[in-house]
Scaffold this motif. Structure first.
Motif, short mmCIF file in Angstrom:
data_model
loop_
_atom_site.label_atom_id
_atom_site.label_comp_id
_atom_site.label_asym_id
_atom_site.label_seq_id
_atom_site.Cartn_x
_atom_site.Cartn_y
_atom_site.Cartn_z
N GLN A 1 22.68 76.59 80.21
CA GLN A 1 22.61 77.84 80.98
C GLN A 1 21.30 78.58 80.72
N GLN A 2 20.90 78.62 79.44
CA GLN A 2 19.67 79.32 79.09
C GLN A 2 18.45 78.61 79.66
N ILE A 3 18.46 77.28 79.65
CA ILE A 3 17.33 76.53 80.21
C ILE A 3 17.15 76.85 81.69
N LYS A 4 18.26 76.98 82.41
CA LYS A 4 18.19 77.33 83.83
C LYS A 4 17.52 78.69 84.00
N LEU A 5 17.89 79.64 83.14
CA LEU A 5 17.28 80.96 83.20
C LEU A 5 15.80 80.91 82.83
N ASP A 6 15.48 80.11 81.82
CA ASP A 6 14.08 79.96 81.40
C ASP A 6 13.24 79.39 82.54
N ALA B 1 10.11 81.17 84.33
CA ALA B 1 8.79 80.53 84.29
C ALA B 1 8.24 80.36 85.70
N LYS B 2 9.06 79.93 86.65
CA LYS B 2 8.61 79.78 88.04
C LYS B 2 8.12 81.10 88.60
N HIS B 3 8.86 82.16 88.32
CA HIS B 3 8.49 83.48 88.82
C HIS B 3 7.14 83.93 88.24
N LEU B 4 6.97 83.76 86.95
CA LEU B 4 5.73 84.19 86.29
C LEU B 4 4.53 83.37 86.77
N GLN C 1 2.56 82.03 79.32
CA GLN C 1 3.27 83.19 78.77
C GLN C 1 4.46 82.72 77.95
N LYS C 2 4.77 83.49 76.92
CA LYS C 2 5.95 83.19 76.11
C LYS C 2 7.17 83.83 76.73
N LEU C 3 8.26 83.07 76.81
CA LEU C 3 9.50 83.56 77.39
C LEU C 3 10.46 84.08 76.32
N ARG C 4 10.57 83.32 75.24
CA ARG C 4 11.49 83.72 74.17
C ARG C 4 11.25 82.86 72.94
N ASP C 5 11.87 83.26 71.83
CA ASP C 5 11.83 82.44 70.62
C ASP C 5 12.82 81.28 70.75
N GLU C 6 12.60 80.24 69.99
CA GLU C 6 13.57 79.15 69.94
C GLU C 6 14.79 79.63 69.16
N LEU D 1 5.16 64.25 70.44
CA LEU D 1 5.35 64.49 69.01
C LEU D 1 4.12 65.20 68.44
N LEU D 2 4.37 66.15 67.56
CA LEU D 2 3.27 66.88 66.94
C LEU D 2 2.87 66.25 65.61
N LYS D 3 3.59 65.19 65.22
CA LYS D 3 3.30 64.43 64.01
C LYS D 3 3.21 65.36 62.81
N ARG D 4 2.16 65.19 61.98
CA ARG D 4 2.13 65.99 60.75
C ARG D 4 1.59 67.40 60.99
N CYS D 5 1.10 67.67 62.19
CA CYS D 5 0.47 68.95 62.45
C CYS D 5 1.51 70.05 62.67
N ILE D 6 1.28 71.19 62.07
CA ILE D 6 2.12 72.36 62.30
C ILE D 6 1.57 73.08 63.51
N ALA D 7 2.42 73.34 64.50
CA ALA D 7 1.96 74.02 65.71
C ALA D 7 1.80 75.51 65.45
N PRO D 8 0.79 76.14 66.05
CA PRO D 8 0.58 77.58 65.84
C PRO D 8 1.51 78.45 66.68
N ILE D 9 2.33 77.82 67.51
CA ILE D 9 3.28 78.56 68.34
C ILE D 9 4.65 77.94 68.21
N ASN D 10 5.67 78.72 68.52
CA ASN D 10 7.04 78.24 68.49
C ASN D 10 7.85 79.04 69.49
N GLY D 11 8.64 78.34 70.29
CA GLY D 11 9.47 79.03 71.27
C GLY D 11 9.45 78.36 72.62
N VAL D 12 9.74 79.14 73.65
CA VAL D 12 9.82 78.65 75.02
C VAL D 12 8.75 79.36 75.85
N PHE D 13 8.05 78.58 76.69
CA PHE D 13 6.87 79.10 77.37
C PHE D 13 6.80 78.65 78.83
#
Length: 308
Positions: free
Chosen positions: A292-297, A301-304, A276-281, A212-224
């Motif tokens: 299906q998308q998680i499998k592709l992600d 990620a493994k390749h990178l 590395q960033k893969l895509r936006d959420e 949990l990120l609690k009250r903090c806003i994360a500086p990144i968003n997406g899949v990595f």
């Protein structure tokens, strides 16, 4: 390094120090240059080096909807300051009552009487006290009377650009983790304890460690694509930072699927290093499409990560 939480925990033994005050969000190379100066002065004067920070940060109290994303939480700051050799971290609870602290009293009662400050390092844009009436000029004005020296921080440059937490946030928002690393002096990470989630990932073969990120806003968003450190051992994985819109999530959190990993790690502290960033959420029309998308992600990620 000693952590002092709150003014009520200041004791007579804490009187006499070399002090700097600021957010130190990210403890980046610019901060490290300031802290190096602070530690050098503390050794010359034979006094403990002390860093004063505020929790929550002022913007998170007055304008929470516009508060900048956090690069580091208090735990992260503590760990980085300790590595650098700082003696004490003073964390003051920032609320509206503290914000109304008279600027002159801030100098006399806190800096002089409670902390016995002999050398002070602050930014030349530092403001303090009720209605932000205290500034660097005011600190200079009282320096001789209260027998302390005050100096301003100097800009620390990287490729002719001033290193700042804002510049690092900009790099992270673009997914430029190499640039962020050069300014931080280390890879960007998010650390936290693993908590129980809804366990929906298990049903599709992708269990996740949730932080949990609690009250903090994360500086990144997406899949990595990420590397995960657990008890000193590094693992590869894929992570999502966001609210999980497909399952109608509301609170921001970090979810990490660690490749070829079956241990139970609830309650453990993990440190996730973003590669590395893969895509936006995004919100998918069904849980099956998300699967299906998680499998592709995961494949990407493994390749990178294997290519690093």
């Amino acid at each position: 390094m000693e952590l002092i939480r709150g003014l009520h925990n200041l004791r007579e033994k804490h009187k006499g120090c070399v002090l700097t005050i600021g957010k130190f969000d990210g403890v980046h190379l610019g901060h490290q240059a300031v802290l190096s100066n602070l530690i050098e002065q503390s050794k010359k004067l034979g006094l403990p080096s002390t860093v004063m920070v505020f929790e929550p940060q002022p913007e998170e109290v007055f304008t929470p909807q516009h508060a900048p994303a956090r690069l580091s939480r208090l735990r992260d700051k503590y760990e980085q300051l300790k590595k650098l050799g700082v003696d004490r971290l003073l964390c003051i609870k920032f609320d509206r009552q503290f914000a109304n602290y008279d600027a002159h009293k801030f100098i006399v009662e806190l800096l002089v009487e409670k902390l016995g400050t002999k050398f002070l390092v602050v930014g030349d844009d530092f403001r303090f006290g009720k209605a932000r009436k205290g500034d660097f000029a005011m600190l200079q004005h009282y320096a001789n009377e209260y027998a302390y020296q005050v100096v301003s921080t100097h800009s620390f440059r990287h490729h002719d650009c001033r290193i700042s937490s804002t510049e690092i946030r900009t790099a992270l928002a673009k997914g430029d983790f190499d640039e962020a690393q050069q300014m931080l002096g280390r890879p960007f990470t998010i650390a936290g304890k693993v908590v129980h989630g809804e366990k929906k990932g298990r049903t599709i073969g992708f269990p996740t460690a949730n932080v949990l990120l609690k009250r903090c806003i994360a500086p990144i968003n997406g899949v990595f694509a990420v590397n995960v450190n657990i008890d000193g051992t590094s693992f590869k994985g894929v992570a999502n930072v966001g609210t999980r819109p497909t399952v109608n999530g509301e609170r921001s959190q970090l979810e990490v699927h660690i490749f070829d990993f079956e241990q139970r790690i609830y309650g453990k502290l993990i440190r996730v290093e973003f590669s590395q960033k893969l895509r936006d959420e995004k919100k998918f029309d069904s849980f099956e499409l998300l699967q299906q998308q998680i499998k592709l992600d995961a494949q990407q990620a493994k390749h990178l990560l294997c290519a690093e």
